[in-house]
Design a protein around this motif. Sequence first.
Motif, mmCIF file in Angstrom:
data_model
loop_
_atom_site.group_PDB
_atom_site.id
_atom_site.type_symbol
_atom_site.label_atom_id
_atom_site.label_comp_id
_atom_site.label_asym_id
_atom_site.label_seq_id
_atom_site.Cartn_x
_atom_site.Cartn_y
_atom_site.Cartn_z
ATOM 1 N N ASP A 94 0.861 -1.182 0.000
ATOM 2 C CA ASP A 94 0.000 0.000 0.000
ATOM 3 C C ASP A 94 0.900 1.236 0.000
ATOM 4 O O ASP A 94 1.946 1.232 0.661
ATOM 5 C CB ASP A 94 -0.888 -0.014 1.256
ATOM 6 N N ASP A 95 0.529 2.271 -0.745
ATOM 7 C CA ASP A 95 1.418 3.427 -0.843
ATOM 8 C C ASP A 95 1.526 4.178 0.482
ATOM 9 O O ASP A 95 2.564 4.752 0.794
ATOM 10 C CB ASP A 95 1.012 4.364 -1.990
ATOM 11 N N GLN A 96 0.451 4.140 1.288
ATOM 12 C CA GLN A 96 0.519 4.831 2.573
ATOM 13 C C GLN A 96 1.480 4.096 3.518
ATOM 14 O O GLN A 96 2.240 4.716 4.257
ATOM 15 C CB GLN A 96 -0.887 4.950 3.174
ATOM 16 N N LYS A 97 1.440 2.734 3.479
ATOM 17 C CA LYS A 97 2.375 1.950 4.299
ATOM 18 C C LYS A 97 3.816 2.226 3.876
ATOM 19 O O LYS A 97 4.718 2.322 4.699
ATOM 20 C CB LYS A 97 2.071 0.456 4.153
ATOM 21 N N LEU A 98 4.006 2.368 2.553
ATOM 22 C CA LEU A 98 5.335 2.690 2.032
ATOM 23 C C LEU A 98 5.800 4.044 2.561
ATOM 24 O O LEU A 98 6.934 4.199 3.039
ATOM 25 C CB LEU A 98 5.281 2.706 0.501
ATOM 26 N N MET A 99 4.910 5.025 2.518
ATOM 27 C CA MET A 99 5.257 6.364 2.992
ATOM 28 C C MET A 99 5.623 6.328 4.467
ATOM 29 O O MET A 99 6.645 6.895 4.881
ATOM 30 C CB MET A 99 4.074 7.316 2.800
ATOM 31 N N ASP A 100 4.768 5.663 5.257
ATOM 32 C CA ASP A 100 5.020 5.593 6.699
ATOM 33 C C ASP A 100 6.338 4.871 6.977
ATOM 34 O O ASP A 100 7.134 5.294 7.817
ATOM 35 C CB ASP A 100 3.868 4.870 7.409
ATOM 36 N N GLY A 101 6.552 3.760 6.237
ATOM 37 C CA GLY A 101 7.783 2.997 6.402
ATOM 38 C C GLY A 101 9.001 3.834 6.060
ATOM 39 O O GLY A 101 9.985 3.864 6.815
ATOM 40 N N ALA A 102 8.923 4.539 4.928
ATOM 41 C CA ALA A 102 10.061 5.356 4.502
ATOM 42 C C ALA A 102 10.358 6.429 5.545
ATOM 43 O O ALA A 102 11.511 6.653 5.914
ATOM 44 C CB ALA A 102 9.750 5.995 3.144
ATOM 45 N N ARG A 103 9.302 7.075 6.048
ATOM 46 C CA ARG A 103 9.494 8.132 7.056
ATOM 47 C C ARG A 103 10.165 7.559 8.301
ATOM 48 O O ARG A 103 11.117 8.140 8.823
ATOM 49 C CB ARG A 103 8.143 8.742 7.450
ATOM 50 N N ALA A 104 9.655 6.391 8.763
ATOM 51 C CA ALA A 104 10.189 5.791 9.988
ATOM 52 C C ALA A 104 11.656 5.419 9.814
ATOM 53 O O ALA A 104 12.489 5.685 10.687
ATOM 54 C CB ALA A 104 9.355 4.567 10.357
ATOM 55 N N LEU A 105 11.993 4.792 8.659
ATOM 56 C CA LEU A 105 13.367 4.343 8.455
ATOM 57 C C LEU A 105 14.321 5.526 8.306
ATOM 58 O O LEU A 105 15.413 5.528 8.874
ATOM 59 C CB LEU A 105 13.439 3.446 7.213
ATOM 60 N N VAL A 106 13.888 6.538 7.534
ATOM 61 C CA VAL A 106 14.749 7.704 7.335
ATOM 62 C C VAL A 106 14.973 8.423 8.669
ATOM 63 O O VAL A 106 16.078 8.880 8.958
ATOM 64 C CB VAL A 106 14.157 8.648 6.270
ATOM 65 N N ALA A 107 13.931 8.451 9.511
ATOM 66 C CA ALA A 107 14.067 9.093 10.820
ATOM 67 C C ALA A 107 15.101 8.375 11.681
ATOM 68 O O ALA A 107 15.763 8.985 12.515
ATOM 69 C CB ALA A 107 12.712 9.110 11.530
ATOM 70 N N LYS A 108 15.256 7.055 11.461
ATOM 71 C CA LYS A 108 16.247 6.287 12.231
ATOM 72 C C LYS A 108 17.630 6.344 11.585
ATOM 73 O O LYS A 108 18.542 5.627 12.004
ATOM 74 C CB LYS A 108 15.788 4.826 12.336
ATOM 75 N N GLY A 109 17.772 7.108 10.509
ATOM 76 C CA GLY A 109 19.085 7.315 9.916
ATOM 77 C C GLY A 109 19.426 6.389 8.766
ATOM 78 O O GLY A 109 20.577 6.306 8.354
ATOM 79 N N ILE A 110 18.442 5.674 8.254
ATOM 80 C CA ILE A 110 18.725 4.760 7.134
ATOM 81 C C ILE A 110 18.605 5.517 5.815
ATOM 82 O O ILE A 110 17.707 6.351 5.642
ATOM 83 C CB ILE A 110 17.754 3.552 7.173
#
Lengths: 177, 403
Positions: free
Chosen positions: A12-28
Motif C-alpha cells: 500500500d502506498d501509505q504503508k510505504l510512505m510511513d515505512g520510509a518516514r520511519a526508516l529515514v528518521a532512524k538514519g537509514i
Amino acid sequence: MANKVFHVMYDDDQKLMDGARALVAKGIRVKDVFSPFPVHGLDPVIGVKRTRLAIASFMYASTGTALAILGTWYFMIHDWPMNIGGKPSFSWIENAPAFVPIIFEFSVFCGAHGMVLTYLLRNGTLPGMPASNPDPRTTDDKFVMEITTEQNGGMSESDIEALINTTDVYELSIKNY
Amino acid sequence: MTQDKLQFQIPSGVSKWTNIGMGIGLAALIGGWFVDHTEHHQYWWANILINGFFFFAISLGAMFFYALQYATEAAWSAMVKRVFEAMFQFIPVGVGIVLLVVLAGQFHINHLYHWMDPELHDVNSPAYDEIIANKKPYLSAWFFWLRMLAYAGVFIYFSRKFREWSMQEDTEGGTILHYMQYRKSAVFLVFFAVFSSTMSWDVLMSIDTHWYSTMYGWYIFSGMWVTTMIFATLSIVWMKNLGYFQNLNDSHIHDLGKWIFAISMLWSYLWFCQYMLIWYSDIPEEVTYFKERYEHYMGMMWTIFFVNFVVPFYVLLSRDAKRNTKYLTRVGVIIFVSHFFDLYLAVIPGTNHGHETFTYWFEFGLFIGFLGLFVRMFTTALTKANLIPVKHPFLEESEHHSI
C-alpha cells in the motif's frame, strides 16, 4: 562482508510512505523506490533531488520557438515570398500573427518530444532497454524500497533488518550483489 | 493539525482604508460628472459600467469557481471555500450597478448602447441602419430585458442559496447537504455556461453593435475568471499572514498559482484567436472593432495583451514561483490592474470613439472607490461565518493536501 541489498515490499502506498518516514528518521538511507505509480510526497522523504526535467523542457520548447521563427522567415519571406490572402508584405514582423499558430505548435512539439525522450533516456526505459526493477509485481500493485548495506555503512545487516521489520512490511528479500 | 481560527476579525486598518477608498471613489464620481464634457456624460457612464462589471465579474467568477469545486468534487479547496463565498456576496450589488447603467441607457439618459435608439429600426427614418435593424429579434427591448432579469434572478438566487446551504452544513453536518450542493452546482454551471456568454454579448459586445465575434463570450469569461483567482489568492495570502488558515500549506498556494497561470494563458489564447482570425480574414464587418482600437488605443491594446500574457508566462512558469507568495502577489497585482484596462478597452472605444480625455484621477479614483466597496463587503461577509467550513466532508482531505 559482502554487500547486501534489501528489497522491502509494501502492499500500500501509505504503508510505504510511513515505512520510509520511519526508516529515514532512524538514519537509514533509502537507495530507490519502485512503484506502479508516482507516490506524491515521497521524493523529499527519501532524499531524491528535484527533477530538472522542467528546465530541459523549457529549453527544448525555446529551441522550437527559435526554429519556427527562423523557418517561417526563411520559407515564407526570404526564400520564396508568398502572397496569401492579399498579404504580400516582404516582412516577417507584419505577417507575424499568421505565424504564431505555427510557432506555438512547434514549440509544444519540441518541448513535449524532447521531454519524453529525455525522461525515457534518464530512466533507462527506452524501448528495448533491460528492466531494472527488482520484482515484476512493482508494475502491478506492490511497492519495493531498495536499501543497501553499502550506503548504510554505520549499521550492521541485522540492525537494518530489525529496523525494517518494525515497519508494515509485506515481504522482505535480502540478496548479495 | 492545529486548530484554525474560525472567527475572522477585520483588522482596524481595513475599515480605515476602505473608507478612504470609498471617499476617493465618491469624490471621483462627483468630480467626474462635472469634468466630463462628452455628450450625455457618456464617458462618466462608461466608467461606471466598466467598474460595475469588473467587480461584478469578480464575484460572479467566484460563484462559478465555487460551483466548479462542488461539481468536480475537488477537495483541496474545501478549506478556503468561505473566501469564495464571501466574494460572491457582492453579486446583488454588482448586478444592481450594471442594471442601473443599462436602465439609464434604456431611458436614453446615457447613450452607451447605440442600438437602443428606436430611430435605427425605422425604415423611413434617415438614421435607419440596416445591420442594426436586422439584429432586432435579439436586441429588442422586451427580449433584452427578459434576459437581463433572468441573469439577475438566477445569479442572485444561487448566491443566496449556496450561502444558505453552506451555513446550514456548519451546524448540521452529514453529507445530504453536500450532495445537494453538488447537484445544484451542476445546475448552476449549466445556467452559467449560457448566461456568461449571452451576458457579455448583451452588456459589452452590443456596444459595438455592428460588430460581432463568436470568441467574445469566452474572452470576457476568461478575463473574469483570472481576476477572480487573483483576488482570491491575494486575500488568502493576506489572511494567512494575519494568522488565519494555519493549515494552508504550500500546495494550496501552488494550486492557486496554477489557476492564475493557466487562466492567464486561456485569456491570452482567446484574445489572440479573436484578433488573429479577424486580422487574417480582413473583412469589413469584422475589422471595425480593431480598427477603432488601432486608431486611438493601439499602444494600450498591445501593452495589455503583452502584460497579461508575457508577465504571468515567464514569471509563473516555474514551480518555485507559483509556491512563492512574493512572486504570486506581485504578478497578481500587475495583471489585476491590466485586466481592468482590458475591460476599459472593451467599453470605451465603442462608446467614446477617442473623444474622451484620460484624466487619471477620475478613472483610478473610481476604480479605488469600487475596490474599497468590494473589499468592505468581502471582509464583512467573512466575519459572518466560520472561516473554516468545520463540517465539510472534504475538510480533512483539504488539510492534508500535498502535491
